[in-house]
Enzyme design. Structure first.
Site, PDB file in Angstrom:
ATOM      1  N   SER A  16       0.821  -1.219   0.000  1.00 55.36           N
ATOM      2  CA  SER A  16       0.000   0.000   0.000  1.00 55.36           C
ATOM      3  C   SER A  16       0.856   1.271   0.000  1.00 55.36           C
ATOM      4  O   SER A  16       0.651   2.171  -0.821  1.00 55.36           O
ATOM      5  CB  SER A  16      -0.909   0.011   1.230  1.00 55.36           C
ATOM      6  N   GLU A  36       9.829  -5.669  -5.335  1.00 49.44           N
ATOM      7  CA  GLU A  36       8.819  -6.436  -4.587  1.00 49.44           C
ATOM      8  C   GLU A  36       9.237  -7.904  -4.629  1.00 49.44           C
ATOM      9  O   GLU A  36       9.379  -8.475  -5.704  1.00 49.44           O
ATOM     10  CB  GLU A  36       7.435  -6.219  -5.188  1.00 49.44           C
ATOM     11  N   CYS A  44      -2.343  -5.924   1.919  1.00 51.66           N
ATOM     12  CA  CYS A  44      -3.759  -5.549   1.782  1.00 51.66           C
ATOM     13  C   CYS A  44      -4.424  -6.282   0.631  1.00 51.66           C
ATOM     14  O   CYS A  44      -5.469  -6.903   0.796  1.00 51.66           O
ATOM     15  CB  CYS A  44      -3.865  -4.034   1.599  1.00 51.66           C
ATOM     16  N   CYS A  49      -6.689  -7.086   3.745  1.00 49.95           N
ATOM     17  CA  CYS A  49      -8.012  -6.455   3.668  1.00 49.95           C
ATOM     18  C   CYS A  49      -8.919  -7.030   2.581  1.00 49.95           C
ATOM     19  O   CYS A  49     -10.074  -7.367   2.842  1.00 49.95           O
ATOM     20  CB  CYS A  49      -7.882  -4.955   3.383  1.00 49.95           C
ATOM     21  N   LYS A  53     -12.102  -9.328   3.240  1.00 51.09           N
ATOM     22  CA  LYS A  53     -13.453  -8.746   3.131  1.00 51.09           C
ATOM     23  C   LYS A  53     -14.325  -9.602   2.212  1.00 51.09           C
ATOM     24  O   LYS A  53     -15.518  -9.761   2.468  1.00 51.09           O
ATOM     25  CB  LYS A  53     -13.357  -7.306   2.612  1.00 51.09           C
ATOM     26  N   TYR A 181      -8.224  -7.219  15.859  1.00 50.68           N
ATOM     27  CA  TYR A 181      -9.266  -7.245  14.836  1.00 50.68           C
ATOM     28  C   TYR A 181      -9.107  -8.394  13.852  1.00 50.68           C
ATOM     29  O   TYR A 181     -10.098  -8.929  13.349  1.00 50.68           O
ATOM     30  CB  TYR A 181      -9.374  -5.887  14.128  1.00 50.68           C
ATOM     31  N   ARG A 202      -6.369 -14.149  25.709  1.00 54.45           N
ATOM     32  CA  ARG A 202      -5.862 -14.150  27.084  1.00 54.45           C
ATOM     33  C   ARG A 202      -6.459 -13.019  27.925  1.00 54.45           C
ATOM     34  O   ARG A 202      -6.538 -13.102  29.141  1.00 54.45           O
ATOM     35  CB  ARG A 202      -4.337 -14.090  27.088  1.00 54.45           C
ATOM     36  N   GLY A 264      -0.341 -11.201  16.672  1.00 52.60           N
ATOM     37  CA  GLY A 264       0.493 -10.022  16.486  1.00 52.60           C
ATOM     38  C   GLY A 264       1.242 -10.051  15.169  1.00 52.60           C
ATOM     39  O   GLY A 264       1.312 -11.086  14.490  1.00 52.60           O
ATOM     40  N   HIS A 438     -34.791   8.587   7.276  1.00 50.99           N
ATOM     41  CA  HIS A 438     -35.705   7.665   7.940  1.00 50.99           C
ATOM     42  C   HIS A 438     -36.316   6.686   6.942  1.00 50.99           C
ATOM     43  O   HIS A 438     -36.639   7.094   5.832  1.00 50.99           O
ATOM     44  CB  HIS A 438     -36.813   8.495   8.609  1.00 50.99           C
ATOM     45  N   GLU A 443     -29.892   7.011  11.646  1.00 48.46           N
ATOM     46  CA  GLU A 443     -30.565   8.254  12.050  1.00 48.46           C
ATOM     47  C   GLU A 443     -30.448   8.481  13.559  1.00 48.46           C
ATOM     48  O   GLU A 443     -30.563   9.605  14.031  1.00 48.46           O
ATOM     49  CB  GLU A 443     -32.028   8.269  11.600  1.00 48.46           C
TER      50      GLU A 443
HETATM   51  C1  LIG Z   1      -5.429 -10.385   7.541  1.00 44.56           C
HETATM   52  C2  LIG Z   1      -5.268  -8.892   7.459  1.00 44.56           C
HETATM   53  C3  LIG Z   1      -6.381  -8.095   7.278  1.00 44.56           C
HETATM   54  C4  LIG Z   1      -6.239  -6.714   7.181  1.00 44.56           C
HETATM   55  N1  LIG Z   1      -7.367  -5.969   7.021  1.00 44.56           N
HETATM   56  C5  LIG Z   1      -7.269  -4.625   6.930  1.00 44.56           C
HETATM   57  C6  LIG Z   1      -8.434  -3.831   6.736  1.00 44.56           C
HETATM   58  O1  LIG Z   1      -9.542  -4.337   6.647  1.00 44.56           O
HETATM   59  N2  LIG Z   1      -8.271  -2.492   6.623  1.00 44.56           N
HETATM   60  C7  LIG Z   1      -7.037  -1.895   6.709  1.00 44.56           C
HETATM   61  O2  LIG Z   1      -6.951  -0.671   6.581  1.00 44.56           O
HETATM   62  N3  LIG Z   1      -5.914  -2.634   6.910  1.00 44.56           N
HETATM   63  C8  LIG Z   1      -6.004  -3.976   7.025  1.00 44.56           C
HETATM   64  N4  LIG Z   1      -4.875  -4.732   7.202  1.00 44.56           N
HETATM   65  C9  LIG Z   1      -3.575  -4.038   7.362  1.00 44.56           C
HETATM   66  C10 LIG Z   1      -2.989  -3.654   6.017  1.00 44.56           C
HETATM   67  O3  LIG Z   1      -2.927  -4.778   5.177  1.00 44.56           O
HETATM   68  C11 LIG Z   1      -1.597  -3.051   6.221  1.00 44.56           C
HETATM   69  O4  LIG Z   1      -1.673  -2.013   7.158  1.00 44.56           O
HETATM   70  C12 LIG Z   1      -1.012  -2.507   4.923  1.00 44.56           C
HETATM   71  O5  LIG Z   1      -0.957  -3.498   3.928  1.00 44.56           O
HETATM   72  C13 LIG Z   1       0.384  -1.919   5.179  1.00 44.56           C
HETATM   73  O6  LIG Z   1       0.959  -1.492   3.967  1.00 44.56           O
HETATM   74  P1  LIG Z   1       2.540  -1.425   3.817  1.00 44.56           P
HETATM   75  O7  LIG Z   1       2.783  -0.751   2.501  1.00 44.56           O
HETATM   76  O8  LIG Z   1       3.148  -0.857   5.016  1.00 44.56           O
HETATM   77  O9  LIG Z   1       3.023  -2.937   3.761  1.00 44.56           O
HETATM   78  P2  LIG Z   1       2.554  -4.175   2.904  1.00 44.56           P
HETATM   79  O10 LIG Z   1       1.249  -3.942   2.245  1.00 44.56           O
HETATM   80  O11 LIG Z   1       2.688  -5.350   3.793  1.00 44.56           O
HETATM   81  O12 LIG Z   1       3.637  -4.256   1.738  1.00 44.56           O
HETATM   82  C14 LIG Z   1       4.980  -4.568   1.988  1.00 44.56           C
HETATM   83  C15 LIG Z   1       5.525  -5.291   0.773  1.00 44.56           C
HETATM   84  O13 LIG Z   1       6.945  -5.318   0.854  1.00 44.56           O
HETATM   85  C16 LIG Z   1       7.407  -6.561   0.348  1.00 44.56           C
HETATM   86  N5  LIG Z   1       8.755  -6.758   0.893  1.00 44.56           N
HETATM   87  C17 LIG Z   1       9.102  -6.945   2.185  1.00 44.56           C
HETATM   88  N6  LIG Z   1      10.450  -6.971   2.308  1.00 44.56           N
HETATM   89  C18 LIG Z   1      10.960  -6.795   1.068  1.00 44.56           C
HETATM   90  C19 LIG Z   1      12.286  -6.699   0.551  1.00 44.56           C
HETATM   91  N7  LIG Z   1      13.356  -6.747   1.348  1.00 44.56           N
HETATM   92  N8  LIG Z   1      12.462  -6.542  -0.793  1.00 44.56           N
HETATM   93  C20 LIG Z   1      11.376  -6.452  -1.618  1.00 44.56           C
HETATM   94  N9  LIG Z   1      10.095  -6.514  -1.163  1.00 44.56           N
HETATM   95  C21 LIG Z   1       9.890  -6.669   0.160  1.00 44.56           C
HETATM   96  C22 LIG Z   1       6.362  -7.549   0.838  1.00 44.56           C
HETATM   97  O14 LIG Z   1       6.359  -8.720   0.053  1.00 44.56           O
HETATM   98  C23 LIG Z   1       5.081  -6.730   0.681  1.00 44.56           C
HETATM   99  O15 LIG Z   1       4.467  -6.948  -0.569  1.00 44.56           O
HETATM  100  C24 LIG Z   1      -4.962  -6.121   7.276  1.00 44.56           C
HETATM  101  C25 LIG Z   1      -3.833  -6.921   7.462  1.00 44.56           C
HETATM  102  C26 LIG Z   1      -3.977  -8.294   7.551  1.00 44.56           C
HETATM  103  C27 LIG Z   1      -2.765  -9.147   7.753  1.00 44.56           C
END
Ligand SMILES: Cc1cc2nc3c(=O)[nH]c(=O)nc-3n(C[C@H](O)[C@H](O)[C@H](O)COP(=O)(O)OP(=O)(O)OC[C@H]3O[C@@H](n4cnc5c(N)ncnc54)[C@H](O)[C@@H]3O)c2cc1C
Length: 461
Positions: A16, A36, A44, A49, A53, A181, A202, A264, A438, A443
């Site tokens: 993202s 990547e 996401c 996400c 969803k 969540y 826990r 976590g 309504h 509401e």
């Molecule tokens: C099950 C689940 C459900 C979620 N649901 C929601 C939701 O409903 N709404 C919401 O807002 N958020 C949700 N999130 C959280 C959301 O997905 C993250 O907050 C978001 O994707 C963070 O974006 P980012 O760019 O920081 O990292 P990421 O989207 O994790 O992207 C990081 C990318 O870096 C790549 N990478 C890592 N290390 C390296 C490297 N050394 N070299 C090259 N590539 C690398 C990885 O492969 C990955 O593709 C959810 C997360 C999970 C696990």
């Protein structure tokens, strides 16, 4: 860019935050390369996400089929086929991945499909091709990964949220561990799809950090939908009778086919080379940054989950965008992390913006709490045992709405709109003069006239 560099910006991670930063920076004229190591779209799109969803939607049909009877419908032979959902969900994820790829390429970003690590403040090593790239600036947007905790015997038999999306069959019985969540959402999905589900946490309440009454309302609803065990911990997992047996600290045994740990996530910093540039992470591995997402090394920035500020997709996107605006667009921007509307896709849903009641009381002293707990109209005919909870918290000194909490259907959709008003600084008087729509559940937000209680902490007013 001076000729000493191959690119202006090297983005590590195509999730993202990284994708947004790369696209916007390139739009400002920067030469951008993005690495990547797995699939463009990141957590996401690929395993967070979006696919989650879609599974939430799948689960909710079960309620709809049940509720339909009260409205005169006969729904016969409704059956769920996991493989159809998996195949269609995976196809949609692949389609979105393609769109992300195309958008990056159209924006002029060069994508390198391999792992990147940092060699020095301006050098990246690509581990697949073992070449180096010199960059004027580096943006770390590597996200986070799920951990398998607690570290009890047999924990390796458990799966994480990543493997949920790989399951070939719907588990007949599943134990979900965690109170955040992700645990809450997946427990809801599996229960709705027909798995015999146990949710183990826990703590005494689910969803730490959320408003206590919302947490209680969720526990009440989940108690009807699954086996909810609070205040208990996992002691061990063993293989037993072709399945798994999880033993708890109180000696109870839970027999299941899968154990999902959602306890976590930790930043993806292992082996990234941070020590080579002298960036020290905190105790969970998060990279320290200032308000402009700059690390202590001036040429290196970090956005998204790897900074552990607010681990949500829209926040990562905003941080990536603000970084590009600041560094390449001549528009210094930082993200306000104080007011983040958010949803939990449990069933019923949760939508929140602003402070919890406890936090608001502490910050503002005197607050008015407007609260409504009612049976949704649909439940009158469906007969479903369900209550909606809405709370509006108002700072008495300014009349400003400082928190809105919704537990009920479509809370995520509703809170997005309410979030605009709260972000603009709406007062209770503004809510009151808004004409109701309504008949809706929402509401209630504009028709609550009498505060339930006026909270006066000891020593105030
Ligand atoms: C099950 C689940 C459900 C979620 N649901 C929601 C939701 O409903 N709404 C919401 O807002 N958020 C949700 N999130 C959280 C959301 O997905 C993250 O907050 C978001 O994707 C963070 O974006 P980012 O760019 O920081 O990292 P990421 O989207 O994790 O992207 C990081 C990318 O870096 C790549 N990478 C890592 N290390 C390296 C490297 N050394 N070299 C090259 N590539 C690398 C990885 O492969 C990955 O593709 C959810 C997360 C999970 C696990």
């Amino acid at each position: 860019m001076s000729s000493a560099y191959d690119v202006d910006l090297f983005v590590i991670g195509g999730g993202s935050g990284g994708v947004r930063a790369a696209r916007i920076a390139s739009g400002y004229g920067a030469k951008v390369m993005l690495a990547e190591e797995y699939r463009v779209g990141g957590t996401c799109v690929i395993r967070g996400c979006v696919p989650k969803k879609l599974m939430v939607y799948a689960g909710r049909f079960a309620d709809e089929f049940e509720d339909a009877a009260g409205f005169g419908w006969t729904v016969e032979n409704a059956r769920f086929d996991w493989s159809v959902l998996k195949q269609r969900r995976d196809a949609e994820v692949t389609r979105l991945e393609g769109i992300y790829d195309t958008n990056l390429i159209r924006a002029g970003v060069e994508i390198v499909p391999e792992r990147a690590v940092i060699e020095d403040p301006h050098t990246i090593r690509l581990l697949g091709s073992n070449r180096t790239v010199r960059a004027e600036r580096i943006l770390i947007a590597v996200g986070a990964h799920p951990v398998k905790e607690p570290a009890v015997p047999g924990i390796e038999l458990a799966i994480t949220s990543n493997q949920v999306f790989e399951l070939e069959t719907l588990p007949e019985r599943i134990l979900v561990i965690g109170g955040g969540y992700i645990a809450v959402e997946f427990a809801g999905v599996f229960a709705a799809l027909g798995s015999r589900t146990t949710l183990l946490h826990r703590g005494d309440r689910l969803l730490r950090g959320f408003d206590d009454e919302v947490r209680d309302a969720l526990a009440e609803a989940y108690g009807r939908r699954m086996d909810l065990r609070l205040g208990r911990t996992l002691a061990r997992i063993d293989r037993r009778d072709g399945g798994l047996c999880a033993r708890l600290d109180d000696g109870a045994e839970i027999f299941c086919d899968q154990v999902l740990v959602a306890t976590g996530r930790r930043p993806n910093v292992a082996g990234l080379g941070l020590h080579k540039v002298g960036i020290e992470t905190d105790s969970i591995g998060a990279i320290p940054v200032d308000a402009y997402s700059q690390t202590p090394v001036p040429s290196i920035y970090a956005v998204g989950d790897v900074t552990n500020r607010a681990n949500l997709t829209p926040v990562a996107i905003r941080e990536g965008h603000a970084f590009a605006d600041t560094v390449y667009g001549g528009k210094p921007s930082c993200v306000d992390h104080r007011l983040i509307p958010t949803a939990v896709f449990s069933t019923p849903e949760i939508g929140i913006v602003g402070h919890t009641e406890a936090a608001a009381r502490e910050i503002y002293g005197k607050i008015d709490v407007y609260k409504s707990r009612f049976r949704p109209m649909k439940a009158t005919l469906s007969g479903r045992e369900e209550r909606i909870l809405m709370k509006v918290l108002v700072d008495c000194a300014t009349d400003r709405v400082v928190g809105v909490h919704i537990f009920g259907h479509d809370a995520g959709e509703v809170i997005q709109a309410v979030g605009i008003a709260v972000t603009m600084g709406a007062t209770k008087a503004d809510f009151d003069r808004t004409i109701a729509v309504h008949p809706t559940a929402a509401e209630e937000l504009v028709t609550m006239r009498v505060p339930e209680v006026t909270k006066h902490p000891v020593g105030v007013g």
